[in-house]
Enzyme design. Structure first.
Site, short mmCIF file in Angstrom:
data_model
loop_
_atom_site.label_atom_id
_atom_site.label_comp_id
_atom_site.label_asym_id
_atom_site.label_seq_id
_atom_site.Cartn_x
_atom_site.Cartn_y
_atom_site.Cartn_z
N THR A 86 2.04 20.43 -23.05
CA THR A 86 2.75 20.99 -24.18
C THR A 86 1.99 21.89 -25.28
O THR A 86 2.72 22.54 -25.77
CB THR A 86 3.77 20.21 -24.78
OG1 THR A 86 3.07 19.16 -25.28
CG2 THR A 86 4.75 19.41 -23.61
N THR A 136 4.64 17.76 -17.50
CA THR A 136 5.35 17.28 -18.41
C THR A 136 6.76 17.55 -18.04
O THR A 136 7.20 18.48 -17.11
CB THR A 136 5.22 17.89 -19.59
OG1 THR A 136 5.42 19.51 -19.59
CG2 THR A 136 3.88 17.80 -20.37
N ARG A 191 12.37 16.14 -28.51
CA ARG A 191 11.84 17.12 -29.20
C ARG A 191 11.75 17.21 -30.64
O ARG A 191 12.72 16.76 -31.13
CB ARG A 191 11.96 18.63 -28.59
CG ARG A 191 11.48 18.80 -27.24
CD ARG A 191 9.94 18.90 -27.38
NE ARG A 191 9.44 19.39 -25.69
CZ ARG A 191 9.13 18.28 -25.12
NH1 ARG A 191 8.96 16.97 -25.34
NH2 ARG A 191 8.50 18.69 -24.00
N GLU A 206 4.53 19.42 -35.41
CA GLU A 206 3.40 18.73 -34.73
C GLU A 206 2.26 19.61 -34.56
O GLU A 206 2.25 20.58 -34.20
CB GLU A 206 3.71 18.14 -33.28
CG GLU A 206 4.86 16.96 -33.35
CD GLU A 206 5.09 16.43 -32.10
OE1 GLU A 206 4.39 16.79 -30.98
OE2 GLU A 206 6.08 16.00 -31.69
N HIS A 252 4.33 11.02 -30.57
CA HIS A 252 4.61 11.60 -29.36
C HIS A 252 4.09 10.97 -27.94
O HIS A 252 3.25 11.64 -27.24
CB HIS A 252 4.50 13.02 -29.24
CG HIS A 252 5.16 14.08 -28.35
ND1 HIS A 252 5.36 15.41 -28.82
CD2 HIS A 252 5.73 13.80 -27.23
CE1 HIS A 252 6.01 16.11 -27.72
NE2 HIS A 252 6.43 15.10 -26.77
N TYR A 276 4.05 8.10 -22.37
CA TYR A 276 2.61 8.24 -22.07
C TYR A 276 2.19 6.83 -21.26
O TYR A 276 1.03 6.61 -21.34
CB TYR A 276 1.96 8.12 -23.48
CG TYR A 276 1.32 9.56 -23.74
CD1 TYR A 276 2.23 10.62 -23.52
CD2 TYR A 276 0.20 9.77 -24.28
CE1 TYR A 276 1.84 12.14 -23.60
CE2 TYR A 276 -0.29 11.18 -24.37
CZ TYR A 276 0.55 12.23 -24.26
OH TYR A 276 0.25 13.48 -24.35
#
Length: 377
Positions: free
Chosen positions: A45, A66, A208, A237, A254, A258
């Protein structure tokens, strides 16, 4: 043949080198000069794939490892003959684990029984549907909102956003970022909608950052017009609002998606997509031998005095405690990107085997298996 890759995509090195020149760079260093003679890009991203990057390049395909693809100007790419692909669902189980840990943590902190609470899930795709399922296993009543699916599929069990807000105790967002149109999600929770929330409600966003107006949320938390909020994604971010972080129940960098399993899935899908498009021999390549987490993958729970939902809660928190990531971010807010890049090994429920002691009725066994855990015989 040249392929430019984000150097933070795990397990990627070695997959394409036998068939192409592969260049690994930080996302921010992927510039027009780098990609001008590239045939393909594998990205995340942090690289904005638009006209500024791609004009006059040889790029024929972009694969992002992603779920989200709002960093790709898909309309411009399609108009200019550049294929693109994302990795839908690759980290949906990871976000499920993240939200499950958060829900258990909230129930313990605020002392509520999930059976007495309603969770509203906004966006019921790969992620939202799994979040709804684990929440139901924990005992929550779950209501759903997804206007595109409702229109396309004629689903009768979905509710309007206003109804969801009215009926939910906890609201969790799992929508893509769409800046305009009928299904615009930019500032879906703007100052007006946030002002409509009750003092006993909790808002969660792991989709988001721009889905929630961060300034309006900060003011609501300051004024105590809502009970609590948790963010994994942020406006601006990686430059976080430290004042907002201080007001949140949890704030994380974020990383909801993960888990190492999710990352492996995204890498596999990206390599396969590039290989198919470029007709490379590695079209069946997949990530193997994923490292194990720090904690033992086999553990025991004594079910004495616990109902099956409480056993599930214990199992969830064993695999992942959201407060660990929250504490790490609060300790060093400036290392947002580094914390993402160096994220510890987190594995999903199917990696773990649970030994259940004194599960007299067998109900805990059933519910843990439904959640994806292995049960030791």
């Amino acid at each position: 043949m040249k392929i430019v890759c984000d150097n933070k995509i795990p397990f990627l090195k070695g997959a394409l080198e036998p068939y192409a020149q592969v260049v690994y760079l930080p996302g921010k260093d992927t510039t027009p000069d780098v990609v001008k003679d590239a045939d393909a890009i594998i990205t995340r991203t942090r690289t904005i794939c638009n006209e500024s990057l791609l004009k006059d390049s040889k790029v024929k395909i972009i694969a992002t490892a992603t779920i989200g693809f709002d960093h790709i100007d898909t309309a411009w790419c399609e108009q200019n003959g550049i294929e693109w692909t994302n990795a839908p669902g690759c980290n949906s189980w990871s976000v499920q684990q993240y939200i499950a840990s958060l829900l258990v943590s909230l129930s313990r902190t605020y002392g509520f029984d999930p059976k007495q609470k309603t969770l509203g899930v906004i966006g019921v795709g790969n992620v939202g549907s799994k979040v709804a399922r684990i929440a139901a296993l924990l005992g929550f009543k779950v209501i759903l909102n997804d206007p595109p699916r409702q229109r396309q599929e004629g689903l009768k069990d979905f509710v309007s956003l206003d109804t969801l807000i009215e009926q939910s105790d906890i609201i969790t967002c799992h929508v893509p970022l769409q800046r305009d149109g009928q299904d615009c999600t930019f500032h879906l929770f703007d100052s007006v909608r946030i002002a409509s929330l009750r003092k006993d409600q909790i808002l969660i966003n792991s989709s988001r950052g721009e889905v929630v107006d961060n300034q309006a949320l900060k003011q609501a938390l300051k004024d105590r017009t809502i009970l609590a909020a948790s963010l994994d994604v942020w406006e601006n971010e990686p430059n976080l609002d430290s004042e907002l972080l201080d007001l949140l129940y949890t704030g994380t960098p974020h990383i909801a998606g993960y888990s190492l399993d999710g990352k492996a899935g995204g890498t596999t899908m990206s390599v396969q997509a590039i290989a198919r498009f470029l007709d490379l021999p590695c079209q069946d390549w997949e990530v193997k031998d994923i490292p194990l987490p720090a904690q033992p993958v086999t553990f025991s729970i004594d079910c004495t005095g616990l109902n099956p939902r409480q056993v599930l809660a214990q199992a969830i928190m064993y695999t992942y405690d959201i407060k660990t990531d929250d504490s790490r971010l609060r300790a060093d807010i400036g290392s947002f990107e580094k914390q993402r890049a160096d994220y510890p090994v987190r594995r999903e429920f199917p990696t773990f085997t649970v030994k259940l002691e004194n599960d007299a009725t067998g109900c805990a066994t059933v519910i843990l298996r439904e959640a994806g855990f292995n049960i030791a015989e």
